[in-house]
Design an enzyme around this catalytic site. Structure first.
Site, mmCIF file in Angstrom:
data_model
loop_
_atom_site.group_PDB
_atom_site.id
_atom_site.type_symbol
_atom_site.label_atom_id
_atom_site.label_comp_id
_atom_site.label_asym_id
_atom_site.label_seq_id
_atom_site.Cartn_x
_atom_site.Cartn_y
_atom_site.Cartn_z
ATOM 1 N N ARG A 5 -12.859 13.212 6.580
ATOM 2 C CA ARG A 5 -13.737 14.023 5.721
ATOM 3 C C ARG A 5 -15.081 13.335 5.632
ATOM 4 O O ARG A 5 -15.275 12.261 6.190
ATOM 5 C CB ARG A 5 -13.125 14.089 4.326
ATOM 6 C CG ARG A 5 -12.850 12.669 3.798
ATOM 7 C CD ARG A 5 -12.463 12.642 2.340
ATOM 8 N NE ARG A 5 -11.808 11.404 1.968
ATOM 9 C CZ ARG A 5 -12.423 10.299 1.568
ATOM 10 N NH1 ARG A 5 -13.748 10.256 1.506
ATOM 11 N NH2 ARG A 5 -11.747 9.227 1.241
ATOM 12 N N LYS A 24 0.836 -1.207 0.000
ATOM 13 C CA LYS A 24 0.000 0.000 0.000
ATOM 14 C C LYS A 24 0.859 1.240 0.000
ATOM 15 O O LYS A 24 1.853 1.302 0.718
ATOM 16 C CB LYS A 24 -0.826 0.072 1.283
ATOM 17 C CG LYS A 24 -2.076 -0.723 1.318
ATOM 18 C CD LYS A 24 -2.857 -0.382 2.589
ATOM 19 C CE LYS A 24 -4.012 -1.356 2.753
ATOM 20 N NZ LYS A 24 -4.772 -1.063 3.980
ATOM 21 N N HIS A 82 -14.876 -5.091 3.992
ATOM 22 C CA HIS A 82 -14.569 -3.719 4.372
ATOM 23 C C HIS A 82 -15.778 -3.186 5.148
ATOM 24 O O HIS A 82 -16.853 -3.028 4.596
ATOM 25 C CB HIS A 82 -14.323 -2.883 3.110
ATOM 26 C CG HIS A 82 -14.176 -1.413 3.366
ATOM 27 N ND1 HIS A 82 -13.069 -0.688 3.000
ATOM 28 C CD2 HIS A 82 -15.011 -0.519 3.944
ATOM 29 C CE1 HIS A 82 -13.222 0.572 3.354
ATOM 30 N NE2 HIS A 82 -14.398 0.704 3.923
#
Ligand code: ADP
Ligand code: ADP
Ligand code: MG
Length: 648
Positions: free
Chosen positions: A297, A158, A208
């Site tokens: 966010r 990643k 997820h």
């Protein structure tokens, strides 16, 4: 509360933020690039300011231009939306320095969560479970390979600065590691200007599941339950839902606590999302989830949370930013029913989901049963400059199955022409028995690829008939004559007028014969279609007929006798750039024999790498580009030797 808010974003999220601002009586300022001068978000705002040319670096990422726009218009606060400057700590500091409120967490919290390696280290210290792996300073390929080995394959590489699924590679064996590392670093460098990576254990049967959190500046922090975003393609979310199917109450409580703890550990304020990776190989278990990252966010998929809680997350953001306390305490937040969201994109599933640009010649989205968040209208263009999302469609119902069915139904009513979309793909996913059973994980889409993306079929007979019927009616309308006997372009056949419409189907001319009956009805020879029957079709500017059926758009090119020489021939003698982009790699040389499917070149477009492959076995005649070249859409990348050129 603020009197005036500037929205430093575009598209659906700018529109969505404005909707809440308007409801709260806050006046709105839009910013826009030249490409967006007539965009929906600009039309909707009370005021708008041009900030630069189309490329994002020169417009939506230009902090100083946006701050100048805020000062010029007297906006007291800036909502950054998602993407662009939303996770940019310097921007948030510049806002503060200019006396403007940044609607988001403090810069220190953005920084703490900004890089995945630091965030993970911090979370581990705070007692939040993290995925095992390597976060190290030493970025040498040798050390990274050793750490991958130590972590144990399969692993995930990643980008530490990653986002949007970019700069990420799954590696199953040692042999694949160095090539994958190279690809991840290259993508990370180009997308984030930072090529550092970390190594993570690849969790088996991964799901997820993320927690929506909210904190205020008075020491309160809550969670608004979880969302399941397991339906992904290349680590990017496609379908999201809330709550997570099969989520045990105890696990929800544990994950909620961990998420709130994560937020508190960085002095959070406002809306945030803590993403966890879950090992679902034995169902959902309270001790089988690990922190992946925190997005500081508002999230793209926040509407599913709004649907199940009945709350407006943008309203909460604005209240918190203006200094108010969180509107509700944890035990007053209720979960009601189930919501599913689909991301409708201008992209082509048949061609590896390449973004598809063009004008939305038709855009019909049903909004009676579902929520539609969109930043475009019919007639607007999807350009190569920005994210090709057309809309998010969200259904809410009592049960998961009812919500999924409702959403699929809404997408089946959708009509889009002018570019390609993933609509039919979304419908197939939503209707898939495995999806409906709740047996989802991040491997769902790759596992069912063949069913979800069937090979492009030729339009069935009844659709060519519909298209012909549509065209004849259009011609009639154009002739302004209701009397078939007046016509001079039809044959007279035993008192009836015969007409023929010719299409090009599978490279061949196909004629559809229609008869005008005495009674004014129109009939397809060999197939009866009532003259009053409703046809969902249109003629696009290219002249082709688009027929809409159950969310699918069938394009039927009309046969043009003057272009007849083209029929049967093909563009199989070359590979062209499907969109504007930069050539990253060229993988073949002139004279080389290639197999169908063999990668020929790598193109970077819209911040992603796209591999262009051979459509058939062939011999390379020429390579027309070099690495580093900027190419336009349609530019020839390689030419194949044809029978003709071989003979010459
Ligand atoms: P989320 O985690 O909110 O669901 P994604 O994971 O899909 O969002 O994307 C991560 C971030 O990357 C989001 O903030 C998204 O807006 C941003 N992003 C993706 N593509 C673009 C783009 N072309 N331009 C700007 N931002 C983008
Ligand atoms: P991004 O910043 O690009 O959103 P994330 O770290 O959130 O990156 O990961 C994106 C996706 O990649 C996740 O939603 C998940 O599907 C997959 N993923 C991430 N980490 C793992 C892991 N350790 N094991 C399996 N899948 C993972
Ligand atoms: Mg993520």
């Amino acid at each position: 509360m603020f009197a005036k808010l500037l929205i430093a974003n575009r598209g659906e999220i700018a529109v969505r933020v404005m909707r809440t601002a308007k409801r709260l009586g806050i006046s709105t300022v839009a910013v826009h690039s030249d490409a967006d001068a007539h965009a929906l978000h600009v039309a909707m705002a009370d005021e708008s300011v041009r900030i630069g040319p189309p490329p994002v670096r020169e417009s939506y990422l230009k902090a100083d231009a946006i701050l100048a726009a805020a000062k010029q218009t007297g906006a007291e606060a800036i909502h950054p939306g998602y993407g662009f400057l939303s996770e940019n700590a310097e921007f948030s500091e510049s806002c503060a320095a200019a006396g403007i409120v940044f609607v988001g967490p403090p810069p220190s919290a953005i920084r703490a969560m900004g890089l995945k390696d630091q965030a993970k280290a911090l979370m581990a210290t705070a007692g939040v479970p993290v995925v095992p792996g390597y976060l190290g300073e030493d970025q040498s390929p040798k050390r990274l390979a050793e750490e991958a080995e130590r972590t144990g394959y399969p692993v995930l590489i990643k980008a530490v600065a990653g986002g949007g699924g970019k700069g990420m590679r799954r590696v199953d064996t040692k042999a694949e590691f160095s090539a994958a590392l190279e690809g991840a670093k290259r993508e990370a460098a180009s997308a984030f200007g930072d090529d550092r990576v970390l190594i993570e254990k690849y969790v088996s049967r991964p799901r997820h599941i993320e927690m929506q959190v909210f904190a205020d500046n008075h020491g309160n922090a809550v969670h608004l339950f979880e969302r399941d975003c397991s339906l992904q393609r290349r680590h990017q979310k496609v379908i999201e839902e809330a709550p997570a199917p099969g989520m045990p109450v105890a696990m929800r409580a544990r994950m909620g606590e961990a998420a709130v703890k994560a937020a508190q550990a960085v002095g959070y304020s406002g809306a945030g999302t803590v993403e966890f990776i879950v090992d679902a190989s034995e169902g959902l278990k309270a001790d089988r989830f690990w922190f992946m990252e925190m997005n500081t966010r508002l999230q793209v998929e926040h509407p599913v949370t709004e649907a199940i809680t009945g709350l407006d997350l943008v309203e909460w953001q604005l209240r918190v930013a203006s200094g108010e306390k969180l509107p509700l305490a944890q035990d007053a937040i209720r979960l009601n029913g189930h919501a599913v969201e689909a991301r409708l994109y201008a992209e082509d599933p048949q061609h590896d989901f390449l973004p598809s640009t063009g004008t939305l010649e038709r855009l019909h989205l049903p909004d009676n049963l579902v929520r539609v968040d969109s930043g475009v209208r019919e007639g607007d263009a999807v350009t190569p400059f920005y994210d090709p999302m057309i809309a998010k469609v969200i259904a809410h119902a009592e049960t998961r199955e009812a919500a999924a069915v409702k959403l699929a139904h809404a997408l089946e009513e959708t009509q889009i022409a002018g570019l390609r979309t993933n609509n039919a793909f979304l419908i197939r996913a939503l209707k898939h028995p495995e999806f409906l059973s709740g047996e989802i994980d991040t491997g769902f889409i790759p596992r069912h690829q063949a069913e979800l993306i069937p090979p492009k079929a030729e339009p069935p007979e009844h659709l060519t008939a519909q298209a012909a019927l549509f065209l004849v009616r259009e011609r009639e309308r154009a002739h302004q004559s209701q009397d078939p006997w007046d016509r001079d372009d039809g044959f007279r056949l035993v008192g009836e007028a015969l007409e023929s419409v010719d299409f090009v189907i599978a490279g061949k001319r196909k004629s559809v014969q229609l008869v005008h009956r005495h009674d004014g009805s129109l009939e397809i020879v060999g197939e009866r279609i009532a003259s009053g029957s409703h046809v969902n079709a249109m003629q696009t500017t290219s002249g082709d007929i688009a027929v809409f059926e159950r969310g699918e758009t069938w394009m039927l090119p009309l046969y043009d006798p003057f272009a007849a020489a083209d029929i049967g021939g093909s563009s199989a003698d070359r590979i062209s750039a499907p969109m504007p982009g930069k050539v990253i790699q060229v993988l073949v040389r002139p004279g080389e024999a290639v197999k169908r499917g063999q990668p020929l070149a790598v193109l970077e477009a819209m911040k992603m790498e796209h591999t262009l492959s051979a459509s058939a076995d062939a011999q390379i005649e020429s390579v027309d580009v070099s690495p580093g070249d900027q190419v336009n859409e349609g530019a020839i990348i390689v030419r194949f030797a044809t029978e003709k050129s071989k003979a010459a």
